[in-house]
Scaffold this motif. Structure first.
Motif, mmCIF file in Angstrom:
data_model
loop_
_atom_site.group_PDB
_atom_site.id
_atom_site.type_symbol
_atom_site.label_atom_id
_atom_site.label_comp_id
_atom_site.label_asym_id
_atom_site.label_seq_id
_atom_site.Cartn_x
_atom_site.Cartn_y
_atom_site.Cartn_z
ATOM 1 N N ALA A 40 -42.298 -3.897 6.142
ATOM 2 C CA ALA A 40 -42.139 -4.618 7.404
ATOM 3 C C ALA A 40 -42.021 -6.125 7.171
ATOM 4 O O ALA A 40 -41.211 -6.809 7.805
ATOM 5 N N ALA A 41 -42.832 -6.654 6.247
ATOM 6 C CA ALA A 41 -42.779 -8.084 5.946
ATOM 7 C C ALA A 41 -41.443 -8.458 5.316
ATOM 8 O O ALA A 41 -40.863 -9.511 5.621
ATOM 9 N N ALA A 42 -40.939 -7.601 4.422
ATOM 10 C CA ALA A 42 -39.661 -7.874 3.770
ATOM 11 C C ALA A 42 -38.513 -7.821 4.771
ATOM 12 O O ALA A 42 -37.594 -8.654 4.726
ATOM 13 N N VAL A 43 -38.544 -6.854 5.675
ATOM 14 C CA VAL A 43 -37.500 -6.756 6.707
ATOM 15 C C VAL A 43 -37.501 -8.014 7.573
ATOM 16 O O VAL A 43 -36.443 -8.581 7.887
ATOM 17 N N ALA A 44 -38.690 -8.482 7.953
ATOM 18 C CA ALA A 44 -38.783 -9.698 8.762
ATOM 19 C C ALA A 44 -38.228 -10.898 8.000
ATOM 20 O O ALA A 44 -37.554 -11.761 8.587
ATOM 21 N N ALA A 45 -38.486 -10.968 6.696
ATOM 22 C CA ALA A 45 -37.987 -12.080 5.888
ATOM 23 C C ALA A 45 -36.466 -12.056 5.809
ATOM 24 O O ALA A 45 -35.808 -13.104 5.901
ATOM 25 N N VAL A 46 -35.892 -10.874 5.644
ATOM 26 C CA VAL A 46 -34.435 -10.759 5.564
ATOM 27 C C VAL A 46 -33.793 -11.136 6.898
ATOM 28 O O VAL A 46 -32.722 -11.759 6.935
ATOM 29 N N GLU A 47 -34.432 -10.785 7.988
ATOM 30 C CA GLU A 47 -33.895 -11.123 9.305
ATOM 31 C C GLU A 47 -33.799 -12.634 9.497
ATOM 32 O O GLU A 47 -32.966 -13.120 10.261
ATOM 33 N N GLU A 48 -34.652 -13.395 8.819
ATOM 34 C CA GLU A 48 -34.670 -14.846 8.966
ATOM 35 C C GLU A 48 -33.665 -15.547 8.054
ATOM 36 O O GLU A 48 -33.415 -16.743 8.217
ATOM 37 N N LEU A 49 -33.095 -14.815 7.085
ATOM 38 C CA LEU A 49 -32.188 -15.432 6.120
ATOM 39 C C LEU A 49 -30.839 -15.758 6.748
ATOM 40 O O LEU A 49 -30.373 -15.079 7.670
ATOM 41 N N ASP A 50 -30.184 -16.809 6.234
ATOM 42 C CA ASP A 50 -28.823 -17.149 6.615
ATOM 43 C C ASP A 50 -27.882 -16.636 5.535
ATOM 44 O O ASP A 50 -28.061 -16.932 4.348
ATOM 45 N N PHE A 51 -26.894 -15.858 5.935
ATOM 46 C CA PHE A 51 -25.934 -15.306 4.996
ATOM 47 C C PHE A 51 -24.587 -15.986 5.188
ATOM 48 O O PHE A 51 -24.195 -16.300 6.312
ATOM 49 N N SER A 52 -23.893 -16.216 4.092
ATOM 50 C CA SER A 52 -22.559 -16.808 4.159
ATOM 51 C C SER A 52 -21.592 -15.907 3.404
ATOM 52 O O SER A 52 -21.996 -15.008 2.674
ATOM 53 N N GLY A 53 -20.305 -16.141 3.583
ATOM 54 C CA GLY A 53 -19.325 -15.316 2.909
ATOM 55 C C GLY A 53 -18.438 -14.588 3.893
ATOM 56 O O GLY A 53 -18.412 -14.873 5.093
ATOM 57 N N ALA A 54 -17.717 -13.597 3.360
ATOM 58 C CA ALA A 54 -16.720 -12.905 4.171
ATOM 59 C C ALA A 54 -17.333 -12.062 5.276
ATOM 60 O O ALA A 54 -16.796 -11.972 6.370
ATOM 61 N N ARG A 60 -26.342 -8.666 5.269
ATOM 62 C CA ARG A 60 -27.681 -8.500 5.817
ATOM 63 C C ARG A 60 -28.040 -7.021 5.912
ATOM 64 O O ARG A 60 -29.153 -6.611 5.572
ATOM 65 N N SER A 61 -27.105 -6.219 6.366
ATOM 66 C CA SER A 61 -27.349 -4.785 6.517
ATOM 67 C C SER A 61 -27.670 -4.130 5.178
ATOM 68 O O SER A 61 -28.579 -3.306 5.079
ATOM 69 N N GLU A 62 -26.934 -4.519 4.136
ATOM 70 C CA GLU A 62 -27.159 -3.941 2.820
ATOM 71 C C GLU A 62 -28.523 -4.342 2.268
ATOM 72 O O GLU A 62 -29.254 -3.523 1.703
ATOM 73 N N LEU A 63 -28.885 -5.622 2.446
ATOM 74 C CA LEU A 63 -30.180 -6.072 1.945
ATOM 75 C C LEU A 63 -31.323 -5.433 2.732
ATOM 76 O O LEU A 63 -32.361 -5.078 2.162
ATOM 77 N N LEU A 64 -31.131 -5.239 4.028
ATOM 78 C CA LEU A 64 -32.144 -4.556 4.826
ATOM 79 C C LEU A 64 -32.345 -3.125 4.335
ATOM 80 O O LEU A 64 -33.473 -2.621 4.275
ATOM 81 N N ARG A 65 -31.235 -2.466 3.981
ATOM 82 C CA ARG A 65 -31.338 -1.103 3.452
ATOM 83 C C ARG A 65 -32.126 -1.102 2.149
ATOM 84 O O ARG A 65 -32.998 -0.248 1.936
ATOM 85 N N GLU A 66 -31.844 -2.065 1.278
ATOM 86 C CA GLU A 66 -32.514 -2.105 -0.026
ATOM 87 C C GLU A 66 -34.016 -2.344 0.126
ATOM 88 O O GLU A 66 -34.821 -1.655 -0.512
ATOM 89 N N VAL A 67 -34.393 -3.328 0.950
ATOM 90 C CA VAL A 67 -35.828 -3.632 1.081
ATOM 91 C C VAL A 67 -36.569 -2.540 1.837
ATOM 92 O O VAL A 67 -37.794 -2.417 1.713
ATOM 93 N N SER A 68 -35.852 -1.723 2.592
ATOM 94 C CA SER A 68 -36.485 -0.632 3.331
ATOM 95 C C SER A 68 -36.741 0.580 2.445
ATOM 96 O O SER A 68 -37.566 1.429 2.774
ATOM 97 N N GLU A 69 -36.032 0.657 1.309
ATOM 98 C CA GLU A 69 -36.139 1.823 0.439
ATOM 99 C C GLU A 69 -36.862 1.551 -0.875
ATOM 100 O O GLU A 69 -37.402 2.481 -1.482
ATOM 101 N N ASP A 70 -36.876 0.297 -1.321
ATOM 102 C CA ASP A 70 -37.334 0.003 -2.676
ATOM 103 C C ASP A 70 -38.391 -1.101 -2.669
ATOM 104 O O ASP A 70 -38.108 -2.230 -2.264
ATOM 105 N N PRO A 71 -39.624 -0.816 -3.110
ATOM 106 C CA PRO A 71 -40.656 -1.857 -3.178
ATOM 107 C C PRO A 71 -40.259 -3.044 -4.038
ATOM 108 O O PRO A 71 -40.648 -4.180 -3.753
ATOM 109 N N HIS A 72 -39.468 -2.808 -5.110
ATOM 110 C CA HIS A 72 -39.021 -3.917 -5.945
ATOM 111 C C HIS A 72 -38.142 -4.867 -5.130
ATOM 112 O O HIS A 72 -38.291 -6.095 -5.211
#
Length: 306
Positions: A40-54, A60-72
């Protein structure tokens, strides 16, 4: 070319030309004790990040998936150098890297988790001893590793007759599972980790579904075989864990740990192994992960080790 400067050129550098540049090395030993809270803490942190690029939304969606599945990945999002430095006044980040790895030599303190002089029963009652818990924990983790290795090597490939030697775990399952898909196999691999986690928390590994029932049977069989074939290796693994009369009582483990919850089959008087075979034969493999009626459901968003 301009003249080289030995001072930082980041924001505020011209205001403090004599600012110190410091390289800090921090080594942390971390034990994850509440994966849902960490997630939950990691998801909240990712939600606050600014993403740039195409495609920032896809990133953001991919990083949310990763932090939701993997403690690392979750720890990586929370411990990133930029995030840590940003919380400290009077400094700026000049760069940095973060490396995370699982400590191979970590093991729960089974003597503390499964005390032999506990108050939960009278003297002479059967108990899960520290040494038995340690060996079971080791075998469950080994089975999980092997199952994930199978998954990485074979993916969705079916287990074929005559080729079972190429598999470590999934060829040991009933033939009705041999053509199951990658997602099913990943969930099956997690059952070994779930039971190992029970032991790591000082709880008896009571299977909560048919898949866990089968997983624990594998671990008991492998522990029995390892004790017979490599007794010195087992002795070395135990270290200074206290010995007890009930150490490695596999029949007692089967009686006390298997078939504890109602499996929902008619022949309640049958031995637990017979009831499990009937349940597995009558249930599609997708249903093997359904929690028994009397058991507590595991955290559905707990993720996977791999």
């Amino acid at each position: 070319m301009g003249e080289r400067s030995d001072h930082s050129q980041g924001s505020g550098a011209t205001d403090h030309p004599g600012a110190l540049e410091i390289e800090a090395t921090v080594v942390l030993g971390i034990r994850v004790t509440d994966w849902p809270a960490l997630r939950a803490a990691a998801v909240a942190a990712v939600e606050e990040l600014d993403f740039s690029g195409a495609d920032p939304a896809a990133q953001r969606s991919e990083l949310l998936r990763e932090v939701s599945e993997d403690p690392h990945a979750a720890l990586g999002a929370l411990l990133h150098p930029d995030r840590l430095i940003g919380a400290l006044p009077g400094i700026e980040a000049l760069g940095g890297t973060l490396e995370l790895s699982t400590t191979d030599d970590f093991a729960p303190d089974f003597a503390e988790l499964f005390p032999l002089d506990g108050e939960d029963g009278e003297a002479g009652d059967w108990t899960l001893t520290p040494r038995t818990a340690c060996l079971l924990h080791t075998q469950l983790l080994a089975l999980a590793d092997a199952a994930y290795d199978d998954l990485e090597e074979h993916g969705d490939e079916p287990v074929l007759p005559g080729e079972d030697a190429e598999w470590s775990v999934f060829a040991r399952l009933p033939h009705t599972t041999w053509a199951m898909h990658r997602s099913w196999r990943r969930t099956m691999a997690r059952t070994f980790d779930d039971l190992a986690e029970d032991l790591g928390l000082g709880e008896w590994p009571l299977p909560r579904c048919a898949a866990e029932e089968l997983a624990l049977r594998f671990a008991l069989a492998d522990a029995r075989q390892l004790l017979t074939s490599q007794p010195q290796a087992v002795a070395d693994l135990m270290g200074e864990l206290p010995a007890d009369l009930y150490d490695y009582d596999w029949d007692g483990c089967s009686d006390e740990l298997l078939g504890v919850y109602d499996m929902g089959v008619d022949e309640e008087d049958e031995e637990a192994g017979v009831r499990l075979e009937q349940l597995l034969a009558a249930t599609h493999p997708e249903g093997w992960f359904l929690t028994y009626d009397e058991a507590e459901e595991r955290e559905p968003g707990r993720g996977y080790r791999r």
